[in-house]
Design a protein around this motif. Structure first.
Motif, PDB file in Angstrom:
ATOM      1  N   SER A  93      13.221 -33.266   1.629  1.00  0.00           N
ATOM      2  CA  SER A  93      11.870 -32.701   1.545  1.00  0.00           C
ATOM      3  C   SER A  93      11.842 -31.255   2.036  1.00  0.00           C
ATOM      4  CB  SER A  93      10.893 -33.555   2.369  1.00  0.00           C
ATOM      5  OG  SER A  93      11.210 -33.501   3.743  1.00  0.00           O
ATOM      6  N   GLU A  94      12.662 -30.947   3.053  1.00  0.00           N
ATOM      7  CA  GLU A  94      12.735 -29.568   3.536  1.00  0.00           C
ATOM      8  C   GLU A  94      13.352 -28.650   2.490  1.00  0.00           C
ATOM      9  OE1 GLU A  94      14.870 -29.661   7.158  1.00  0.00           O
ATOM     10  OE2 GLU A  94      13.286 -30.671   8.300  1.00  0.00           O
ATOM     11  N   ILE A  95      14.354 -29.168   1.766  1.00  0.00           N
ATOM     12  CA  ILE A  95      14.986 -28.366   0.726  1.00  0.00           C
ATOM     13  C   ILE A  95      14.013 -28.134  -0.432  1.00  0.00           C
ATOM     14  CG2 ILE A  95      16.826 -28.350  -1.009  1.00  0.00           C
ATOM     15  CD1 ILE A  95      18.568 -29.841   0.983  1.00  0.00           C
ATOM     16  N   VAL A  96      13.249 -29.179  -0.776  1.00  0.00           N
ATOM     17  CA  VAL A  96      12.279 -29.046  -1.871  1.00  0.00           C
ATOM     18  C   VAL A  96      11.239 -27.986  -1.547  1.00  0.00           C
ATOM     19  CG1 VAL A  96      10.435 -30.244  -3.113  1.00  0.00           C
ATOM     20  CG2 VAL A  96      12.619 -31.387  -2.736  1.00  0.00           C
ATOM     21  N   GLN A  97      10.882 -27.865  -0.266  1.00  0.00           N
ATOM     22  CA  GLN A  97       9.893 -26.865   0.138  1.00  0.00           C
ATOM     23  C   GLN A  97      10.398 -25.434  -0.045  1.00  0.00           C
ATOM     24  OE1 GLN A  97       8.747 -27.803   4.145  1.00  0.00           O
ATOM     25  NE2 GLN A  97       7.714 -29.705   3.572  1.00  0.00           N
ATOM     26  N   LEU A  98      11.706 -25.279  -0.224  1.00  0.00           N
ATOM     27  CA  LEU A  98      12.253 -23.942  -0.454  1.00  0.00           C
ATOM     28  C   LEU A  98      11.898 -23.425  -1.845  1.00  0.00           C
ATOM     29  CD1 LEU A  98      15.868 -24.408   0.985  1.00  0.00           C
ATOM     30  CD2 LEU A  98      13.895 -23.409   2.130  1.00  0.00           C
ATOM     31  N   ARG A  99      11.594 -24.354  -2.754  1.00  0.00           N
ATOM     32  CA  ARG A  99      11.311 -23.953  -4.136  1.00  0.00           C
ATOM     33  C   ARG A  99      10.022 -23.135  -4.185  1.00  0.00           C
ATOM     34  NH1 ARG A  99      10.989 -28.881  -7.964  1.00  0.00           N
ATOM     35  NH2 ARG A  99      13.277 -28.813  -7.718  1.00  0.00           N
ATOM     36  N   ALA A 131       6.455  -8.311   0.746  1.00  0.00           N
ATOM     37  CA  ALA A 131       6.991  -8.651   2.073  1.00  0.00           C
ATOM     38  C   ALA A 131       6.485 -10.035   2.479  1.00  0.00           C
ATOM     39  CB  ALA A 131       6.559  -7.603   3.088  1.00  0.00           C
ATOM     40  N   GLY A 132       7.422 -10.912   2.848  1.00  0.00           N
ATOM     41  CA  GLY A 132       7.072 -12.273   3.264  1.00  0.00           C
ATOM     42  C   GLY A 132       7.029 -13.272   2.142  1.00  0.00           C
ATOM     43  N   ASP A 133       7.148 -12.803   0.883  1.00  0.00           N
ATOM     44  CA  ASP A 133       7.111 -13.713  -0.269  1.00  0.00           C
ATOM     45  C   ASP A 133       8.505 -14.253  -0.584  1.00  0.00           C
ATOM     46  OD1 ASP A 133       4.440 -13.355  -0.487  1.00  0.00           O
ATOM     47  OD2 ASP A 133       4.485 -12.183  -2.347  1.00  0.00           O
ATOM     48  N   LYS A 134       8.529 -15.384  -1.287  1.00  0.00           N
ATOM     49  CA  LYS A 134       9.795 -15.942  -1.753  1.00  0.00           C
ATOM     50  C   LYS A 134      10.180 -15.325  -3.091  1.00  0.00           C
ATOM     51  CE  LYS A 134       9.217 -20.524   0.357  1.00  0.00           C
ATOM     52  NZ  LYS A 134       9.069 -21.973   0.091  1.00  0.00           N
ATOM     53  N   VAL A 135      11.470 -15.152  -3.291  1.00  0.00           N
ATOM     54  CA  VAL A 135      11.961 -14.692  -4.593  1.00  0.00           C
ATOM     55  C   VAL A 135      11.824 -15.868  -5.561  1.00  0.00           C
ATOM     56  CG1 VAL A 135      13.936 -13.798  -5.861  1.00  0.00           C
ATOM     57  CG2 VAL A 135      13.597 -13.137  -3.467  1.00  0.00           C
ATOM     58  N   PRO A 136      11.083 -15.721  -6.669  1.00  0.00           N
ATOM     59  CA  PRO A 136      10.805 -16.867  -7.546  1.00  0.00           C
ATOM     60  C   PRO A 136      12.009 -17.343  -8.349  1.00  0.00           C
ATOM     61  CG  PRO A 136       9.910 -14.851  -8.481  1.00  0.00           C
ATOM     62  CD  PRO A 136      10.397 -14.493  -7.119  1.00  0.00           C
ATOM     63  N   LEU A 181      11.144  -4.925  -6.550  1.00  0.00           N
ATOM     64  CA  LEU A 181      10.941  -5.174  -7.967  1.00  0.00           C
ATOM     65  C   LEU A 181      12.235  -5.793  -8.490  1.00  0.00           C
ATOM     66  CD1 LEU A 181       9.128  -4.875 -10.475  1.00  0.00           C
ATOM     67  CD2 LEU A 181      10.197  -2.635 -10.874  1.00  0.00           C
ATOM     68  N   VAL A 182      12.124  -7.014  -8.989  1.00  0.00           N
ATOM     69  CA  VAL A 182      13.302  -7.784  -9.377  1.00  0.00           C
ATOM     70  C   VAL A 182      13.224  -8.163 -10.849  1.00  0.00           C
ATOM     71  CG1 VAL A 182      14.616  -9.904  -8.962  1.00  0.00           C
ATOM     72  CG2 VAL A 182      13.546  -8.710  -7.042  1.00  0.00           C
ATOM     73  N   GLN A 183      14.337  -7.974 -11.552  1.00  0.00           N
ATOM     74  CA  GLN A 183      14.436  -8.448 -12.937  1.00  0.00           C
ATOM     75  C   GLN A 183      15.160  -9.792 -12.923  1.00  0.00           C
ATOM     76  OE1 GLN A 183      16.720  -6.024 -15.667  1.00  0.00           O
ATOM     77  NE2 GLN A 183      15.540  -6.776 -17.429  1.00  0.00           N
ATOM     78  N   THR A 184      14.512 -10.811 -13.458  1.00  0.00           N
ATOM     79  CA  THR A 184      15.062 -12.164 -13.385  1.00  0.00           C
ATOM     80  C   THR A 184      16.273 -12.331 -14.303  1.00  0.00           C
ATOM     81  OG1 THR A 184      13.571 -12.987 -15.120  1.00  0.00           O
ATOM     82  CG2 THR A 184      12.797 -13.100 -12.841  1.00  0.00           C
ATOM     83  N   THR A 185      17.238 -13.084 -13.825  1.00  0.00           N
ATOM     84  CA  THR A 185      18.443 -13.384 -14.611  1.00  0.00           C
ATOM     85  C   THR A 185      18.555 -14.871 -14.926  1.00  0.00           C
ATOM     86  OG1 THR A 185      19.734 -13.576 -12.558  1.00  0.00           O
ATOM     87  CG2 THR A 185      19.717 -11.437 -13.665  1.00  0.00           C
ATOM     88  N   SER A 186      17.619 -15.656 -14.412  1.00  0.00           N
ATOM     89  CA  SER A 186      17.580 -17.090 -14.713  1.00  0.00           C
ATOM     90  C   SER A 186      16.168 -17.591 -14.500  1.00  0.00           C
ATOM     91  CB  SER A 186      18.558 -17.871 -13.824  1.00  0.00           C
ATOM     92  OG  SER A 186      18.103 -17.879 -12.483  1.00  0.00           O
ATOM     93  N   THR A 187      15.887 -18.752 -15.021  1.00  0.00           N
ATOM     94  CA  THR A 187      14.573 -19.352 -14.805  1.00  0.00           C
ATOM     95  C   THR A 187      14.546 -20.041 -13.445  1.00  0.00           C
ATOM     96  OG1 THR A 187      15.251 -21.436 -15.849  1.00  0.00           O
ATOM     97  CG2 THR A 187      14.295 -19.738 -17.281  1.00  0.00           C
ATOM     98  N   ALA A 188      13.353 -20.433 -13.005  1.00  0.00           N
ATOM     99  CA  ALA A 188      13.218 -21.095 -11.712  1.00  0.00           C
ATOM    100  C   ALA A 188      13.948 -22.436 -11.703  1.00  0.00           C
ATOM    101  CB  ALA A 188      11.742 -21.299 -11.377  1.00  0.00           C
ATOM    102  N   ASP A 189      14.002 -23.100 -12.860  1.00  0.00           N
ATOM    103  CA  ASP A 189      14.676 -24.404 -12.939  1.00  0.00           C
ATOM    104  C   ASP A 189      16.191 -24.278 -12.915  1.00  0.00           C
ATOM    105  OD1 ASP A 189      12.267 -25.726 -13.060  1.00  0.00           O
ATOM    106  OD2 ASP A 189      12.173 -25.665 -15.258  1.00  0.00           O
ATOM    107  N   SER A 191      17.678 -21.756 -10.949  1.00  0.00           N
ATOM    108  CA  SER A 191      17.977 -20.866  -9.830  1.00  0.00           C
ATOM    109  C   SER A 191      18.902 -21.556  -8.837  1.00  0.00           C
ATOM    110  CB  SER A 191      16.685 -20.447  -9.128  1.00  0.00           C
ATOM    111  OG  SER A 191      16.054 -21.580  -8.554  1.00  0.00           O
ATOM    112  N   ALA A 192      19.351 -20.802  -7.849  1.00  0.00           N
ATOM    113  CA  ALA A 192      20.271 -21.350  -6.853  1.00  0.00           C
ATOM    114  C   ALA A 192      19.639 -22.487  -6.067  1.00  0.00           C
ATOM    115  CB  ALA A 192      20.722 -20.234  -5.900  1.00  0.00           C
ATOM    116  N   VAL A 193      18.380 -22.335  -5.675  1.00  0.00           N
ATOM    117  CA  VAL A 193      17.724 -23.382  -4.895  1.00  0.00           C
ATOM    118  C   VAL A 193      17.479 -24.621  -5.741  1.00  0.00           C
ATOM    119  CG1 VAL A 193      15.370 -22.563  -5.367  1.00  0.00           C
ATOM    120  CG2 VAL A 193      15.854 -23.838  -3.267  1.00  0.00           C
ATOM    121  N   ALA A 194      17.168 -24.431  -7.049  1.00  0.00           N
ATOM    122  CA  ALA A 194      16.960 -25.581  -7.932  1.00  0.00           C
ATOM    123  C   ALA A 194      18.258 -26.362  -8.112  1.00  0.00           C
ATOM    124  CB  ALA A 194      16.427 -25.113  -9.284  1.00  0.00           C
ATOM    125  N   ARG A 195      19.372 -25.644  -8.237  1.00  0.00           N
ATOM    126  CA  ARG A 195      20.668 -26.317  -8.366  1.00  0.00           C
ATOM    127  C   ARG A 195      21.016 -27.064  -7.083  1.00  0.00           C
ATOM    128  NH1 ARG A 195      21.927 -21.339 -10.861  1.00  0.00           N
ATOM    129  NH2 ARG A 195      23.057 -20.618  -9.007  1.00  0.00           N
TER     130      ARG A 195
END
Length: 224
Positions: A93-99, A131-136, A181-189, A191-195
Motif C-alpha cells: 500500500s505504501e508503494i502504491v501511494q507513490l504512484r 516544487a513538492g510535486d511528483k513526477v507523473p 519542465l519535463v518531456q515524457t518518455t513513457s506513460t504512467a503505466d 513508469s519506473a514506479v508502475a513497474r
C-alpha cells in the motif's frame, strides 16, 4: 499455559499441572478447528485438519501436554504468517501511494497549464513539475534546475540535482524550489514506479518453487 503444563514431568504433586495444558488447547484449537471444518466441507484435507486431529487424539489419550504443544506451536506459526502477510500488504500500500495521481500538462506555444490524470499523459508531452510535486511519468528535463527526491525508488536519502538533459523517474518528487519542465518518455503505466508495483504484486501472488513442492507433498501426506 503450555510451558506451565510441562512442569508436570517433575512428577509427584506437580503432575496435576498437566491439566493446565487444556487451557492452551482451549485458546488454540477453536481457530484451527474453524479452518479445518471449512476445509473438510470442501472434501479436502490440509495442515489445519492434521493439527486438529493431532490435538483431539492427544486429549483422548490424556496426553494434555502434547495437545497443548500442538495447539500452541501451530497457533504461533499462524500468528507469524498473519503478521508477515499484514506487513507485506502495508508495504504494498505504501508503494502504491507513490504512484502520481495528476500531471500538469503545458502547451509549448501558449504556456497554458492543464491538470489531467497522470494515466492520460502520452509519450512526448511536456509536463510541469512544480516544487513538492511528483513526477507523473518517466522523462527528460528540458528546462529548470532543481533537486529530486528519489528515495522512494532507489533508497538514496540525499536528493539528486537534475537539470536539462537529465532523466527523471515517475513517482519521484521535486524537492527543490524551482519547477521543472519535463518531456515524457513513457506513460504512467510504464513508469519506473508502475513497474515496481507490478513486480511486488507478482511476487506476492506467485508462490515459490519450495511452497509448490510442500503443497504437493502435503496433498498426499496429510490423508495418509
Amino acid at each position: 499455559f503450555w510451558i506451565v503444563s510441562m512442569f508436570s514431568y517433575v512428577g509427584g504433586t506437580w503432575d496435576n499441572l498437566k491439566y493446565v495444558g487444556l487451557v492452551s488447547v482451549a485458546f488454540g484449537v477453536p481457530s484451527i478447528g474453524h479452518k479445518a471444518f471449512r476445509t473438510i466441507m470442501r472434501c479436502k484435507l490440509d495442515s489445519n485438519c492434521l493439527m486438529l486431529f493431532a490435538s483431539l487424539g492427544a486429549i483422548a489419550l490424556q496426553q494434555f501436554m502434547e495437545a497443548a504443544s500442538v495447539a500452541f506451536l501451530f497457533s504461533i506459526s499462524e500468528w507469524l504468517e498473519a503478521r508477515a502477510t499484514f506487513r507485506a500488504r502495508n508495504a504494498l500500500s505504501e508503494i502504491v501511494q507513490l504512484r502520481p495521481e495528476v500531471a500538469n500538462l503545458t502547451n509549448p506555444i501558449t504556456k497554458e497549464v492543464t491538470v489531467v490524470a497522470a494515466s492520460l499523459v502520452p509519450v512526448g508531452e511536456m509536463v510541469v513539475v512544480k516544487a513538492g510535486d511528483k513526477v507523473p511519468c518517466d522523462g527528460v528535463v528540458v528546462e529548470g534546475k532543481s533537486t529530486v527526491d528519489e528515495s522512494s525508488l532507489t533508497g538514496e536519502s540525499r536528493p539528486v540535482r537534475k537539470g536539462p538533459g537529465d532523466t527523471v523517474s515517475g513517482g519521484t518528487i521535486n524537492s527543490g524550489s524551482v519547477q521543472l519542465l519535463v518531456q515524457t518518455t513513457s506513460t504512467a503505466d510504464d513508469s519506473a514506479v508502475a513497474r515496481l508495483i507490478r513486480l511486488v504484486e507478482e511476487a506476492q501472488s506467485n508462490r515459490s518453487e519450495t511452497e509448490k513442492i510442500v503443497d504437493e507433498f502435503a496433498k498426499y501426506y496429510i490423508p495418509i
